[in-house]
Design a protein around this motif. Structure first.
Motif, PDB file in Angstrom:
ATOM      1  N   PRO A  18      -3.135  -0.754  -6.911  1.00 20.47           N
ATOM      2  CA  PRO A  18      -3.983   0.126  -7.284  1.00 20.47           C
ATOM      3  C   PRO A  18      -4.881   0.603  -6.121  1.00 20.47           C
ATOM      4  CG  PRO A  18      -3.991  -1.571  -8.829  1.00 20.47           C
ATOM      5  CD  PRO A  18      -3.354  -2.086  -7.662  1.00 20.47           C
ATOM      6  N   LYS A  19      -4.655   0.040  -4.815  1.00 21.07           N
ATOM      7  CA  LYS A  19      -5.898   0.273  -3.844  1.00 21.07           C
ATOM      8  C   LYS A  19      -5.537   1.761  -3.141  1.00 21.07           C
ATOM      9  CE  LYS A  19      -7.966  -3.897  -3.558  1.00 21.07           C
ATOM     10  NZ  LYS A  19      -7.886  -4.724  -2.296  1.00 21.07           N
ATOM     11  N   PHE A  20      -4.253   2.043  -3.096  1.00 23.58           N
ATOM     12  CA  PHE A  20      -3.834   3.265  -1.988  1.00 23.58           C
ATOM     13  C   PHE A  20      -2.890   4.121  -3.000  1.00 23.58           C
ATOM     14  CE2 PHE A  20      -3.863  -0.788   0.081  1.00 23.58           C
ATOM     15  CZ  PHE A  20      -5.001  -0.539   1.049  1.00 23.58           C
ATOM     16  N   PRO A  21      -3.156   5.562  -2.789  1.00 22.68           N
ATOM     17  CA  PRO A  21      -2.361   6.508  -3.397  1.00 22.68           C
ATOM     18  C   PRO A  21      -1.174   6.430  -3.032  1.00 22.68           C
ATOM     19  CG  PRO A  21      -4.028   7.557  -1.960  1.00 22.68           C
ATOM     20  CD  PRO A  21      -4.518   6.114  -2.136  1.00 22.68           C
ATOM     21  N   LYS A  22       0.032   6.862  -3.461  1.00 29.92           N
ATOM     22  CA  LYS A  22       1.334   6.781  -3.069  1.00 29.92           C
ATOM     23  C   LYS A  22       1.694   7.940  -1.626  1.00 29.92           C
ATOM     24  CE  LYS A  22       4.005   6.552  -7.350  1.00 29.92           C
ATOM     25  NZ  LYS A  22       4.902   7.206  -7.994  1.00 29.92           N
ATOM     26  N   THR A  23       0.851   8.839  -1.699  1.00 33.20           N
ATOM     27  CA  THR A  23       0.901   9.624  -0.448  1.00 33.20           C
ATOM     28  C   THR A  23       0.256   9.160   0.856  1.00 33.20           C
ATOM     29  OG1 THR A  23      -0.894  10.978  -1.249  1.00 33.20           O
ATOM     30  CG2 THR A  23       1.210  11.624  -1.863  1.00 33.20           C
ATOM     31  N   GLU A  24      -0.621   8.030   0.969  1.00 32.58           N
ATOM     32  CA  GLU A  24      -1.354   7.658   2.069  1.00 32.58           C
ATOM     33  C   GLU A  24      -0.299   7.212   2.991  1.00 32.58           C
ATOM     34  OE1 GLU A  24      -4.394   4.502   3.417  1.00 32.58           O
ATOM     35  OE2 GLU A  24      -4.506   5.352   1.120  1.00 32.58           O
ATOM     36  N   LYS A  25      -0.520   7.547   4.414  1.00 32.18           N
ATOM     37  CA  LYS A  25       0.523   7.144   5.196  1.00 32.18           C
ATOM     38  C   LYS A  25       0.066   6.131   6.347  1.00 32.18           C
ATOM     39  CE  LYS A  25       2.564  11.650   5.429  1.00 32.18           C
ATOM     40  NZ  LYS A  25       3.186  12.845   6.000  1.00 32.18           N
ATOM     41  N   HIS A  26       0.719   5.341   6.894  1.00 35.69           N
ATOM     42  CA  HIS A  26       0.114   4.376   7.813  1.00 35.69           C
ATOM     43  C   HIS A  26       1.295   4.164   8.932  1.00 35.69           C
ATOM     44  CE1 HIS A  26      -1.717   0.470   8.977  1.00 35.69           C
ATOM     45  NE2 HIS A  26      -0.236   0.067   9.262  1.00 35.69           N
ATOM     46  N   LYS A  27       0.894   4.260  10.017  1.00 39.51           N
ATOM     47  CA  LYS A  27       1.701   3.980  11.362  1.00 39.51           C
ATOM     48  C   LYS A  27       1.666   2.442  11.732  1.00 39.51           C
ATOM     49  CE  LYS A  27       2.634   5.685  15.964  1.00 39.51           C
ATOM     50  NZ  LYS A  27       2.242   6.593  17.221  1.00 39.51           N
ATOM     51  N   VAL A  28       2.803   2.012  11.818  1.00 35.97           N
ATOM     52  CA  VAL A  28       2.940   0.514  12.041  1.00 35.97           C
ATOM     53  C   VAL A  28       2.707   0.187  13.353  1.00 35.97           C
ATOM     54  CG1 VAL A  28       4.645  -1.400  11.780  1.00 35.97           C
ATOM     55  CG2 VAL A  28       4.465   0.356  10.033  1.00 35.97           C
ATOM     56  N   VAL A  29       1.816  -0.632  13.726  1.00 38.11           N
ATOM     57  CA  VAL A  29       1.466  -1.343  15.052  1.00 38.11           C
ATOM     58  C   VAL A  29       2.195  -2.846  15.049  1.00 38.11           C
ATOM     59  CG1 VAL A  29      -0.441   0.192  15.401  1.00 38.11           C
ATOM     60  CG2 VAL A  29      -0.588  -2.153  14.382  1.00 38.11           C
ATOM     61  N   PRO A  30       2.434  -3.411  15.980  1.00 31.63           N
ATOM     62  CA  PRO A  30       3.108  -4.618  16.265  1.00 31.63           C
ATOM     63  C   PRO A  30       2.069  -5.871  15.520  1.00 31.63           C
ATOM     64  CG  PRO A  30       2.892  -3.591  18.430  1.00 31.63           C
ATOM     65  CD  PRO A  30       2.324  -2.666  17.429  1.00 31.63           C
ATOM     66  N   SER A  31       0.793  -5.685  15.480  1.00 33.16           N
ATOM     67  CA  SER A  31       0.334  -6.576  14.803  1.00 33.16           C
ATOM     68  C   SER A  31       0.211  -6.487  13.380  1.00 33.16           C
ATOM     69  CB  SER A  31      -1.388  -6.435  15.285  1.00 33.16           C
ATOM     70  OG  SER A  31      -2.018  -5.134  14.778  1.00 33.16           O
ATOM     71  N   ASP A  32       0.810  -5.454  12.629  1.00 26.69           N
ATOM     72  CA  ASP A  32       1.059  -5.381  11.316  1.00 26.69           C
ATOM     73  C   ASP A  32       1.901  -6.595  10.910  1.00 26.69           C
ATOM     74  OD1 ASP A  32      -0.761  -3.343  11.362  1.00 26.69           O
ATOM     75  OD2 ASP A  32       0.785  -1.829  11.064  1.00 26.69           O
ATOM     76  N   LEU A  33       3.063  -6.650  11.698  1.00 29.29           N
ATOM     77  CA  LEU A  33       3.907  -7.682  11.490  1.00 29.29           C
ATOM     78  C   LEU A  33       3.849  -9.006  11.858  1.00 29.29           C
ATOM     79  CD1 LEU A  33       7.082  -4.987  12.126  1.00 29.29           C
ATOM     80  CD2 LEU A  33       5.787  -5.526   9.905  1.00 29.29           C
ATOM     81  N   VAL A  34       2.745  -9.591  12.464  1.00 26.09           N
ATOM     82  CA  VAL A  34       2.563 -10.775  12.898  1.00 26.09           C
ATOM     83  C   VAL A  34       2.486 -11.803  11.802  1.00 26.09           C
ATOM     84  CG1 VAL A  34       0.886 -12.546  13.604  1.00 26.09           C
ATOM     85  CG2 VAL A  34       1.551 -10.140  15.198  1.00 26.09           C
ATOM     86  N   GLY A  35       3.168 -12.744  11.956  1.00 26.89           N
ATOM     87  CA  GLY A  35       3.126 -13.804  10.537  1.00 26.89           C
ATOM     88  C   GLY A  35       4.223 -13.612   9.432  1.00 26.89           C
ATOM     89  N   VAL A  36       4.923 -12.534   9.541  1.00 28.21           N
ATOM     90  CA  VAL A  36       6.314 -12.602   8.974  1.00 28.21           C
ATOM     91  C   VAL A  36       7.240 -13.516   9.191  1.00 28.21           C
ATOM     92  CG1 VAL A  36       8.353 -11.393   8.085  1.00 28.21           C
ATOM     93  CG2 VAL A  36       6.107 -10.309   8.739  1.00 28.21           C
ATOM     94  N   GLY A  37       7.526 -14.659   8.230  1.00 30.31           N
ATOM     95  CA  GLY A  37       8.201 -15.848   8.245  1.00 30.31           C
ATOM     96  C   GLY A  37       9.735 -15.700   8.822  1.00 30.31           C
ATOM     97  N   ALA A  38       9.993 -16.490   9.726  1.00 33.97           N
ATOM     98  CA  ALA A  38      11.460 -16.487  10.289  1.00 33.97           C
ATOM     99  C   ALA A  38      12.538 -16.581   8.907  1.00 33.97           C
ATOM    100  CB  ALA A  38      11.626 -17.767  11.188  1.00 33.97           C
ATOM    101  N   GLY A  39      13.419 -15.745   9.196  1.00 36.46           N
ATOM    102  CA  GLY A  39      14.445 -15.792   8.129  1.00 36.46           C
ATOM    103  C   GLY A  39      14.029 -14.872   6.724  1.00 36.46           C
ATOM    104  N   SER A  40      12.934 -14.322   6.725  1.00 40.00           N
ATOM    105  CA  SER A  40      12.478 -13.617   5.703  1.00 40.00           C
ATOM    106  C   SER A  40      13.368 -12.280   5.546  1.00 40.00           C
ATOM    107  CB  SER A  40      11.245 -12.687   6.078  1.00 40.00           C
ATOM    108  OG  SER A  40      10.200 -13.763   5.930  1.00 40.00           O
ATOM    109  N   SER A  41      13.293 -12.119   4.061  1.00 39.74           N
ATOM    110  CA  SER A  41      14.066 -10.735   3.599  1.00 39.74           C
ATOM    111  C   SER A  41      13.409  -9.554   4.306  1.00 39.74           C
ATOM    112  CB  SER A  41      14.212 -10.638   2.064  1.00 39.74           C
ATOM    113  OG  SER A  41      12.988 -10.777   1.527  1.00 39.74           O
ATOM    114  N   MET A  42      13.930  -8.656   4.536  1.00 37.38           N
ATOM    115  CA  MET A  42      13.267  -7.412   5.448  1.00 37.38           C
ATOM    116  C   MET A  42      13.809  -6.168   4.767  1.00 37.38           C
ATOM    117  SD  MET A  42      11.290  -9.039   7.849  1.00 37.38           S
ATOM    118  CE  MET A  42      11.119  -8.894   9.407  1.00 37.38           C
ATOM    119  N   VAL A  43      13.040  -5.002   4.803  1.00 41.30           N
ATOM    120  CA  VAL A  43      13.538  -3.628   4.325  1.00 41.30           C
ATOM    121  C   VAL A  43      13.785  -3.008   5.515  1.00 41.30           C
ATOM    122  CG1 VAL A  43      11.041  -2.504   4.287  1.00 41.30           C
ATOM    123  CG2 VAL A  43      13.238  -1.624   2.910  1.00 41.30           C
ATOM    124  N   GLY A  44      13.396  -3.260   6.638  1.00 40.03           N
ATOM    125  CA  GLY A  44      13.407  -2.608   7.880  1.00 40.03           C
ATOM    126  C   GLY A  44      12.534  -1.513   8.423  1.00 40.03           C
TER     127      GLY A  44
END
Length: 447
Positions: A139-165
């Motif tokens: 509920p926090k964000f409208p569907k149309t809001e955009k976000h540019k991904v930076v390296p720090s966004d993906l810090v902490g994703v576990g090894a072997g995780s399923s990913m969408v890409g």
């Protein structure tokens, strides 16, 4: 009956649900069950994962037997070990060869628990925990809001995780990210959304608060994506509460029932023009897609699957047949057979649809705390729609479940379409015990 056209996303069939009955119900005095913090476990190692959910990470496997004492939230029978069902004349016997450590069959609208097995056993939830993540953050964000991904966004994703890409430097809409969460169980998408939500720590804190608000007291969140972590547990009962709460949101229903979708790829330059490619992603819920040799389950409409080293296979599904909407949750089948979690789920759905209306319930899915608090003498609940909140406990019930409103404090007594919570003063309130799902996808069997 003609089969629907096969499309990338099967359309939602909006059905009007009549509010056929209202019951004057006293709020039950639920036991004050505090969820003790589980102790950390020694580390384990990740394993390959064919089910599209995060692989395992540091945490030891749980005990092979249920504890002698479990929570009694929802009824004393639900705290007892072993299968719980009220067999009587006309009630079919439970399916044979069920091997799951824990499972539950419940009416999604009335909240009646038709049968259960170790419903409150605290076990690793795997990616089914993403239902709580979505119910808290969606509920926090409208569907149309955009976000540019930076390296720090993906810090902490576990090894072997399923990913969408998700790719660093690329821009995604919130809609894209939620498709990645629900269809591909993408831990990368979860971490990007968590970053947008002031970080993983904030998100975990809000998820735990929302679990407490929903009275999901078996749950302790450590990682928002369900990746195995020391002390991270939930139960079949709690996962069913999360699904039931999430299904009140139109966007949640839409995403969890989407079969395939186009996902943004990498931006490239061709002949001086900037081009953004796409690729197709498919839902990892095999009862929804009919993948890996399974048939689409008739009437299936979501919700979420998971698989990790320590959790094994987990699944919560919702399906409709003959006007009945059932929720089934299964955790960790012991049988090491392909698609066993889906096969056992299908068996329990089949049993539930035959038993519905005939079997005496063994418990109930409890309402959120706010629904109970608003019924106490002197309370001042108004049923006004909440703003974009944290998804945690709220002093007022939320009367709207659109993507722009807060998810905290959703009560069992609100009507989705009208957004009106009707209360009576004192210790009892007027409850529409049915929790209708007007946009639930009604699926037909394939020919």
């Amino acid at each position: 009956m003609p089969a629907p056209k096969k499309t990338a996303r099967r359309s939602l069939l909006v059905t009007s649900v009549a509010l056929s009955s209202l019951a004057l119900t006293a709020v039950p005095a639920l036991p004050a069950v505090a969820a003790p913090k589980p102790s950390p476990s020694p580390s384990g190692s990740p394993s390959p994962n064919p089910s599209g959910s995060p692989s395992g990470s540091p945490s030891a496997s749980p005990s092979a037997t249920p504890p002698a004492t479990m929570s009694s939230v929802g009824g004393a029978r639900l705290g007892q070990a072993g299968p719980q069902v009220n067999l009587a004349s006309g009630v079919p016997v439970l399916p044979k060869d069920l091997s799951a450590r824990s499972w539950i069959v419940a009416d999604a609208e009335s909240g009646d628990v038709l049968a259960a097995n170790n419903a409150h056993w605290r076990l690793p939830p795997a990616s089914t925990l993403k239902m709580l993540f979505a119910d808290t953050v969606l509920p926090k964000f409208p569907k149309t809001e955009k976000h540019k991904v930076v390296p720090s966004d993906l810090v902490g994703v576990g090894a072997g995780s399923s990913m969408v890409g998700i790719k660093e430097g690329e821009t995604y809409t919130v809609h894209d990210l939620w498709l990645g969460v629900f269809l591909r169980s993408g831990n990368d998408a979860v971490h990007v959304l968590s970053t947008m939500n002031d970080g993983v720590d904030t998100t975990v804190r809000e998820m735990n608060a929302h679990a407490e608000e929903l009275q999901a007291l078996d749950t302790h969140v450590v990682s928002p994506d369900g990746y195995d972590a020391p002390g991270q547990v939930s139960s079949a009962y709690d996962l069913t509460l999360f699904a039931r709460s999430g299904l009140q949101k139109k966007d949640f229903r839409e995403y969890s029932s989407t079969v395939t979708a186009k996902f943004p790829g990498k931006t490239t330059k061709k002949k001086g023009k900037t081009v953004r490619g796409t690729f197709e992603i498919q839902n990892t819920n095999r009862l929804l897609t009919g993948a890996s040799g399974l048939s689409v389950y008739p009437g299936i409409a979501g919700v979420k699957n998971g698989n990790t080293t320590n959790a094994g296979a987990t699944f919560t599904g919702v399906a409709e047949r003959g006007g009945k909407v059932l929720l089934v949750t299964i955790m960790n089948p012991a049988k090491d057979e392909p698609n066993e979690v889906y096969k056992e789920t299908a068996k329990l759905f089949d049993w539930g649809f035959k038993a519905a209306g005939k079997v005496e319930p063994v418990g109930e899915l409890v309402p959120p705390k706010s629904a109970m608090q608003s019924a106490q003498p002197g309370s001042n609940a108004s049923g006004e729609a909440g703003g974009a909140g944290s998804g945690g406990a709220s002093s007022k019930p939320v009367a709207s479940s659109t993507a722009q409103t807060g998810s905290g404090g959703m009560g069992i007594a609100f009507a989705i379409t009208g957004g009106v919570l009707v209360l009576l003063a004192g210790a009892a309130f007027l409850v529409n015990r049915r929790w209708p799902l007007p946009d639930l996808v009604r699926r037909r069997p394939r020919p």
